[in-house]
Design a protein around this motif. Sequence first.
Motif, PDB file in Angstrom:
ATOM      1  N   ASN A  91       3.315   1.304 -19.435  1.00 53.85           N
ATOM      2  CA  ASN A  91       2.599   2.566 -19.634  1.00 53.85           C
ATOM      3  C   ASN A  91       1.193   2.561 -19.039  1.00 53.85           C
ATOM      4  O   ASN A  91       0.484   3.558 -19.119  1.00 53.85           O
ATOM      5  CB  ASN A  91       2.504   2.893 -21.127  1.00 53.85           C
ATOM      6  N   PHE A  92       0.798   1.444 -18.454  1.00 54.59           N
ATOM      7  CA  PHE A  92      -0.544   1.350 -17.873  1.00 54.59           C
ATOM      8  C   PHE A  92      -0.693   2.319 -16.702  1.00 54.59           C
ATOM      9  O   PHE A  92       0.188   2.427 -15.838  1.00 54.59           O
ATOM     10  CB  PHE A  92      -0.797  -0.080 -17.400  1.00 54.59           C
ATOM     11  N   VAL A  93      -1.821   3.043 -16.696  1.00 49.29           N
ATOM     12  CA  VAL A  93      -2.133   3.965 -15.614  1.00 49.29           C
ATOM     13  C   VAL A  93      -3.491   3.583 -15.038  1.00 49.29           C
ATOM     14  O   VAL A  93      -4.490   3.560 -15.764  1.00 49.29           O
ATOM     15  CB  VAL A  93      -2.168   5.427 -16.104  1.00 49.29           C
ATOM     16  N   PRO A  94      -3.584   3.252 -13.754  1.00 54.86           N
ATOM     17  CA  PRO A  94      -4.870   2.903 -13.151  1.00 54.86           C
ATOM     18  C   PRO A  94      -5.864   4.059 -13.281  1.00 54.86           C
ATOM     19  O   PRO A  94      -5.481   5.232 -13.378  1.00 54.86           O
ATOM     20  CB  PRO A  94      -4.519   2.636 -11.683  1.00 54.86           C
TER      21      PRO A  94
ATOM     22  N   GLY B 102       6.800   2.262 -11.681  1.00 59.28           N
ATOM     23  CA  GLY B 102       5.917   2.379 -10.526  1.00 59.28           C
ATOM     24  C   GLY B 102       5.065   1.171 -10.229  1.00 59.28           C
ATOM     25  O   GLY B 102       4.250   1.195  -9.297  1.00 59.28           O
ATOM     26  N   GLY B 103       5.205   0.087 -10.996  1.00 60.45           N
ATOM     27  CA  GLY B 103       4.439  -1.120 -10.710  1.00 60.45           C
ATOM     28  C   GLY B 103       4.921  -1.795  -9.433  1.00 60.45           C
ATOM     29  O   GLY B 103       6.106  -1.720  -9.088  1.00 60.45           O
ATOM     30  N   THR B 104       4.001  -2.458  -8.732  1.00 63.60           N
ATOM     31  CA  THR B 104       4.386  -3.151  -7.493  1.00 63.60           C
ATOM     32  C   THR B 104       3.768  -4.540  -7.385  1.00 63.60           C
ATOM     33  O   THR B 104       4.041  -5.260  -6.425  1.00 63.60           O
ATOM     34  CB  THR B 104       3.975  -2.332  -6.255  1.00 63.60           C
ATOM     35  N   PHE B 105       2.913  -4.929  -8.346  1.00 62.78           N
ATOM     36  CA  PHE B 105       2.321  -6.275  -8.337  1.00 62.78           C
ATOM     37  C   PHE B 105       2.432  -6.835  -9.747  1.00 62.78           C
ATOM     38  O   PHE B 105       1.939  -6.242 -10.710  1.00 62.78           O
ATOM     39  CB  PHE B 105       0.855  -6.227  -7.905  1.00 62.78           C
TER      40      PHE B 105
ATOM     41  N   ASN C 268      -5.842   6.382  -6.329  1.00 61.16           N
ATOM     42  CA  ASN C 268      -5.661   5.627  -5.083  1.00 61.16           C
ATOM     43  C   ASN C 268      -5.530   4.120  -5.327  1.00 61.16           C
ATOM     44  O   ASN C 268      -5.611   3.321  -4.396  1.00 61.16           O
ATOM     45  CB  ASN C 268      -6.826   5.903  -4.126  1.00 61.16           C
ATOM     46  N   THR C 269      -5.347   3.759  -6.582  1.00 61.68           N
ATOM     47  CA  THR C 269      -5.201   2.349  -6.959  1.00 61.68           C
ATOM     48  C   THR C 269      -3.756   2.060  -7.349  1.00 61.68           C
ATOM     49  O   THR C 269      -3.164   2.814  -8.137  1.00 61.68           O
ATOM     50  CB  THR C 269      -6.127   2.020  -8.152  1.00 61.68           C
ATOM     51  N   PRO C 270      -3.153   1.010  -6.852  1.00 57.41           N
ATOM     52  CA  PRO C 270      -1.775   0.693  -7.240  1.00 57.41           C
ATOM     53  C   PRO C 270      -1.702   0.167  -8.663  1.00 57.41           C
ATOM     54  O   PRO C 270      -2.700  -0.286  -9.235  1.00 57.41           O
ATOM     55  CB  PRO C 270      -1.363  -0.377  -6.237  1.00 57.41           C
ATOM     56  N   LYS C 271      -0.527   0.220  -9.220  1.00 61.60           N
ATOM     57  CA  LYS C 271      -0.290  -0.238 -10.581  1.00 61.60           C
ATOM     58  C   LYS C 271      -0.035  -1.734 -10.551  1.00 61.60           C
ATOM     59  O   LYS C 271       1.009  -2.191 -10.083  1.00 61.60           O
ATOM     60  CB  LYS C 271       0.904   0.522 -11.158  1.00 61.60           C
ATOM     61  N   MET C 272      -1.010  -2.504 -11.054  1.00 64.86           N
ATOM     62  CA  MET C 272      -0.967  -3.965 -10.937  1.00 64.86           C
ATOM     63  C   MET C 272      -1.058  -4.605 -12.311  1.00 64.86           C
ATOM     64  O   MET C 272      -1.887  -4.236 -13.133  1.00 64.86           O
ATOM     65  CB  MET C 272      -2.120  -4.454 -10.041  1.00 64.86           C
ATOM     66  N   TRP C 273      -0.219  -5.613 -12.518  1.00 65.17           N
ATOM     67  CA  TRP C 273      -0.164  -6.352 -13.793  1.00 65.17           C
ATOM     68  C   TRP C 273      -0.514  -7.799 -13.475  1.00 65.17           C
ATOM     69  O   TRP C 273       0.319  -8.567 -13.014  1.00 65.17           O
ATOM     70  CB  TRP C 273       1.236  -6.233 -14.368  1.00 65.17           C
ATOM     71  N   THR C 274      -1.749  -8.184 -13.731  1.00 65.65           N
ATOM     72  CA  THR C 274      -2.203  -9.525 -13.343  1.00 65.65           C
ATOM     73  C   THR C 274      -2.015 -10.566 -14.434  1.00 65.65           C
ATOM     74  O   THR C 274      -2.344 -11.736 -14.231  1.00 65.65           O
ATOM     75  CB  THR C 274      -3.689  -9.489 -12.926  1.00 65.65           C
TER      76      THR C 274
END
Length: 797
Positions: free
Chosen positions: A221-224, A267-270, A228-234
């Motif tokens: 559910n995280f939204v940047p 929609g996450g990509t990282f 213009n920022t990708p959805k990233m889970w570090t």
Amino acid sequence: MVSLRFLLCFLLVSSSYATIVSHDGRAITIDGHRRVLLSGSIHYPRSTPEMWPDLIKKGKEGGLDAIETYVFWNAHEPTRRQYDFSGKLDLIRFLKTIQDEGLYGVLRIGPYACAEWNYGGFPMWLHNMPGMVFRTTNKAFMVILLDDMQNFTTMIVDMVKKENLFASQGGPIILAQIENEYGNVMGTYGESGKAYIKWCANMAQSLDVGLNTCNGFYYDNFVPNNPNTPKMWTGNWTGWFKQWGGKNPHRTTKDVAFSVARFFQRGGTFNNYYMYHGRTNFDRTAGGPYITTSYDYDAPLDEYGNLNQPKYGHLKQLHDVFHSMEKTLTYGNISTIDFGNSSSLFFRNGNETSDATITFQGKSYVVPAWSFSILPDCKNEAYNSAKITTQTSMMVKKPNEAEDSPSTLKWSWRPENMDNFLLKGKGESTKRQLFDQKVVSNDRSDYLWYMTTIKFKKRDPILGKSMSLRINSTAHVLYAFVNGQHIGNQHAENGNFHYVFEKDVKFKSGRNVISLLSITVGLANYGAFFESKPAGITGPISIIGRNGDETIVKDLSAHKWSYKTGLNGFEHQLFRTESMSKWSVESVPFNRTMTWYKATFKAPLGNNPVVVDLLGLGKGTAWVNGNNIGRYWPAFISSENGCSAKCNYRGAYHAEKCLTNCGEPTQRWYHVPRSFLNAKGDNTLVLFEEMGGNPSLVSFQTTRVGSVCANVYEKNIIELSCDMKPISAIKFASFGNPDGNCGSFEKGTCESSNNTVDILTQECVGKDKCSIDVSTEKFGSPDCNGVARRLAVEAIC
């Protein structure tokens, strides 16, 4: 809660081999192409340089695109302006190892790491600067950021740049980061916190680009904060850490896979796994308080570098599917646009109890509870997070075949010399005040002596009555002595690090020496204002005299206190192999406090990881050939309650779910890297035992795969492997609806008439690995009344 992190992409002067790294609102782009990026955390100081190539290679084989690591400020600059990049701290060598394997690098420079690392990575000399408050716009901290932190960061960047390791130079590093896990504490700091994070964001943007990201168990559910920022889970937590006195936490393979699929479906990509390989907190690097020496984290690679199956294999399969869908995942609109041949489909069943049957385009798909099915071509299920088709590996400990330990370990010993402290109360400095241990010791040691001398006249009204010594303590462990006699000790329990120690004492007329030894077991590494959490003995300290209803309290807090950091044995480096100190082999005592022990041993044969079993000991520190393998505390037993025989993967995970090891030592086995050992000749083990224990039970062992299991639905292929060792026997096999788990399989109500054990014996026994087509053609066709048929097998290695 979302934790803000600011990733910096350092775009330096380009070379002819430059990689162009950028981003848009959908993904990180590399040389203009949107990428699905799967990363894993491996912290270089928690393993050895000799292990790095194998760990990183296994990461690549597991489907990772990148390796992530922190840079721990206090490890590299323990004393201001004095730096250490040797051995396990050779950052450049680690980054080059990543490059050699053809993977990308993600570098997290700090200044704050957390990571269950001692003091969160901040050097102690920073804490002891006047007026210091961490992670705010506090004047003292901002001066440090603009001076010392900038100096350290610049040095790291220059080192990396000199070796051409940034992507813009043709190197592996595609992202770098400052700050960490601030979003969930920012509110506590008020306006100062907002101003500080704004300063961090401005710094990030001045360097190139600031990206806010998230960490936790689930973040679909995280939204940047920027379109213009990708959805990233570090920080996708693959498990959890252990604390002394606690149980073993486990996060199921199915739940980790479910969380990753949820994130990419939204929609996450990282995605970065924290941790991909947890490893070991050598020396005094564990944070806390009370973080254990083992930092296994239930990660895909275990503490020793073994594949943690099925987690490693099941995630590898997921990574392969995501990579095959890269164009769809990075260009597709998940709700409105049909990309024809580039379309893919996710089926999600978020129900915690019931499986679901979904019919799509005339075809039915069974989606178990709390799972995802992925159909890359919108037709065929390539992956389901709850349907594991990789083996489970059961690890075992084997005795040292080079010698028959523990009987062959011949021990010598010597006491810790404490006379100056116990009888004389003699220290390095004296103040009429009780100080926090961090202030006095500067974290040079776990140990700090607090000593004072008190004189009583013969007719002092407090003498002759029932007397006690009362200490309000924030020491993690406290030992109390009066006139050279040990009167008692106490340690913090159940997360309460502020307690009252009180013992009856008989003081004498004349001079009395009170000696208190405060011991830390890792300093706080997390939370708002964590640097202000006390450690040591900050008082008050009182002598209590009682006579009937009369009570006399003598407060010693403002007495003259003498301080001494460390212990004599540490100062004289008794743990060094070449130490010339005298050791006795006569009458080796057991269960004696404050005692040093030493023994020699032969390195276990082969190349399996080595552990030392310290069951029977109390608490202390261990060295092998002078290498500090960490704190030990096998006497700290976890509670009997809270564990369950079965773990239900369904439903949200939390750190108290799926616990094991109730009623057992929190940590019994301690890793000894092969690079610490002499393959030929003798090796030396040195123990400093604080509480008292029995070293005669100590033994060296190796850890390896003992058996492998699988429980796989038909129409799948399962590979069994004993990690380059032959499969010796098939212990159990059944095709139908078998029940149970690995190690306790049972036949179900329906079973193939074919002899499944014989079939698998012929195909697998004597081989390093075998591949099995789970089908009715091979095993027959049992009638299970419509229930999906499965093959359950356990093979002995």
